[in-house]
Design an enzyme around this catalytic site. Structure first.
Site, mmCIF file in Angstrom:
data_model
loop_
_atom_site.group_PDB
_atom_site.id
_atom_site.type_symbol
_atom_site.label_atom_id
_atom_site.label_comp_id
_atom_site.label_asym_id
_atom_site.label_seq_id
_atom_site.Cartn_x
_atom_site.Cartn_y
_atom_site.Cartn_z
ATOM 1 N N ASP A 44 0.644 -1.298 0.026
ATOM 2 C CA ASP A 44 0.142 0.124 -0.103
ATOM 3 C C ASP A 44 0.962 1.303 -0.052
ATOM 4 O OD1 ASP A 44 0.907 -0.174 2.571
ATOM 5 O OD2 ASP A 44 -1.170 -0.121 3.349
ATOM 6 N N SER A 45 1.949 1.232 -0.178
ATOM 7 C CA SER A 45 3.252 2.199 -0.235
ATOM 8 C C SER A 45 2.828 2.826 -1.487
ATOM 9 C CB SER A 45 4.597 1.457 -0.001
ATOM 10 O OG SER A 45 4.885 0.781 -0.998
ATOM 11 N N ASP A 83 -1.192 -5.971 -0.169
ATOM 12 C CA ASP A 83 -1.484 -5.631 1.316
ATOM 13 C C ASP A 83 -2.965 -5.247 1.270
ATOM 14 O OD1 ASP A 83 0.477 -4.954 3.182
ATOM 15 O OD2 ASP A 83 1.275 -3.060 1.981
ATOM 16 N N LYS A 113 -1.371 -9.488 2.782
ATOM 17 C CA LYS A 113 -0.657 -9.019 4.089
ATOM 18 C C LYS A 113 -1.491 -7.989 5.001
ATOM 19 C CE LYS A 113 3.181 -5.891 3.769
ATOM 20 N NZ LYS A 113 2.744 -4.885 4.484
ATOM 21 N N GLU A 115 -1.324 -5.531 8.541
ATOM 22 C CA GLU A 115 -0.593 -4.963 9.467
ATOM 23 C C GLU A 115 -1.207 -4.988 10.859
ATOM 24 O OE1 GLU A 115 0.327 -0.766 8.683
ATOM 25 O OE2 GLU A 115 1.078 -1.234 6.593
ATOM 26 N N GLU A 183 9.453 -4.177 10.336
ATOM 27 C CA GLU A 183 9.785 -3.014 10.008
ATOM 28 C C GLU A 183 10.257 -2.041 10.819
ATOM 29 O OE1 GLU A 183 6.889 -0.993 7.096
ATOM 30 O OE2 GLU A 183 7.932 0.669 7.263
HETATM 31 O O1 KIV Z 1 3.363 -0.890 1.623
HETATM 32 C C1 KIV Z 1 4.706 -1.466 1.591
HETATM 33 O O2 KIV Z 1 5.206 -1.073 0.397
HETATM 34 C C2 KIV Z 1 5.201 -2.487 2.419
HETATM 35 C C3 KIV Z 1 6.192 -2.665 2.636
HETATM 36 C C4 KIV Z 1 7.372 -1.502 2.815
HETATM 37 C C5 KIV Z 1 6.871 -3.695 3.299
HETATM 38 O O3 KIV Z 1 4.207 -2.688 3.440
#
Ligand code: KIV
Length: 259
Positions: A44-45, A83, A113, A115, A183
């Site tokens: 989600d970055s 994510d 994924k 969090e 992280e």
């Molecule tokens: O969203 C993302 O890119 C991430 C990574 C930094 C692990 O969760």
């Protein structure tokens, strides 16, 4: 042959570090897959590096689905993990199941994924895994909690916090997570978690003892104008794109292109 979750566990056992990079569109996914990365994360970055949002909190499930579909169209080899965006899974395990199901069915990602390792999230992970959805965990600095953390701060720096993160990682493994992102935490803590768990740990700003490493590809390629202190740029694409575009503009203006 596509990378499987089973193979990731074997890589941990063999001590062969796992490479993970993020992708947000077809072109990038094709390139990093062809280069041989083990896991492509539709992180989600992408909210920040591809869509210009100031945090990851604004990204919706619909936007994530759109990007995940583009990424899976470009990947033939790597395992694709996606994510779950903020507020697409925190409400209840049922909400998480619906969101994860959408990404697996409509984008073809292999896993999601989530969090956090607090008790409710551990139950959500168990709920998904019991229904056949592979889940990667993520503890330490979890960017969807940026406001709760008052910024993108390193986590696990006190003994109490370090122990809490270790316990969260153990609980996520016991709930069935197949791997876990660590992280922005001290190297000794990431090393301890890596030794304690049987599932692979994937570090970002967590030192070299993890079973694998992940970077946001925009940072890795030198495409971002800002990057976290723990990221490493292996190129300066930002500069080379600017220079290439300047050359194009000059040639158009000087009647050099087309010839
Ligand atoms: O969203 C993302 O890119 C991430 C990574 C930094 C692990 O969760």
């Amino acid at each position: 042959m596509a990378v499987t979750i089973h193979q990731l566990r074997q890589l941990k056992q063999q001590g062969r570090p796992i490479s993970v990079l993020t992708a947000w569109d077809f072109a990038l996914a094709t390139l990093i897959d062809q280069a041989g990365v083990d896991v492509v994360l539709v992180g989600d970055s992408l909210a920040m590096v591809a869509l210009g949002y100031s945090t990851t909190l604004s990204l919706t499930l619909e936007e994530m689905l759109y990007h995940a579909q583009a990424v899976t169209r470009g990947v033939n080899h790597a395992l694709v993990v996606c994510d779950l965006p903020f507020m697409s899974y925190q409400e209840s395990p049922q909400q998480a199941l619906k969101s994860a199901g959408t990404l697996l069915q409509q984008a073809g990602v292999a896993a999601v994924k989530v969090e956090g390792g607090y008790p409710d999230m551990v139950e959500t992970v168990r709920f998904l895994v019991n229904r056949g959805i592979p889940v990667m965990g993520h503890v330490g600095l979890t960017p969807q909690s940026v406001h709760q953390f008052s910024g993108y701060r390193r986590q696990g720096t006190s003994e109490v916090d370090a122990d809490r993160i270790l316990q969260e990682a153990i609980a996520l493994e016991q709930a069935g997570a197949f791997a876990i992102v660590l992280e922005h935490m001290p190297t000794p803590l990431a090393a301890k978690i890596t030794q304690t768990l049987t599932i692979p740990t994937i570090g970002i700003g967590a030192g070299s003892a993890c079973d694998g490493q992940v970077l946001v590809t925009a940072d890795m390629l030198g495409l971002s104008d800002w990057q976290p202190p723990f990221a490493k740029s292996y190129g300066n694409l930002r500069q080379s794109i600017i220079e290439t575009v300047q050359q194009y503009c000059d040639e158009v203006r000087n009647h050099q292109f087309p010839q």
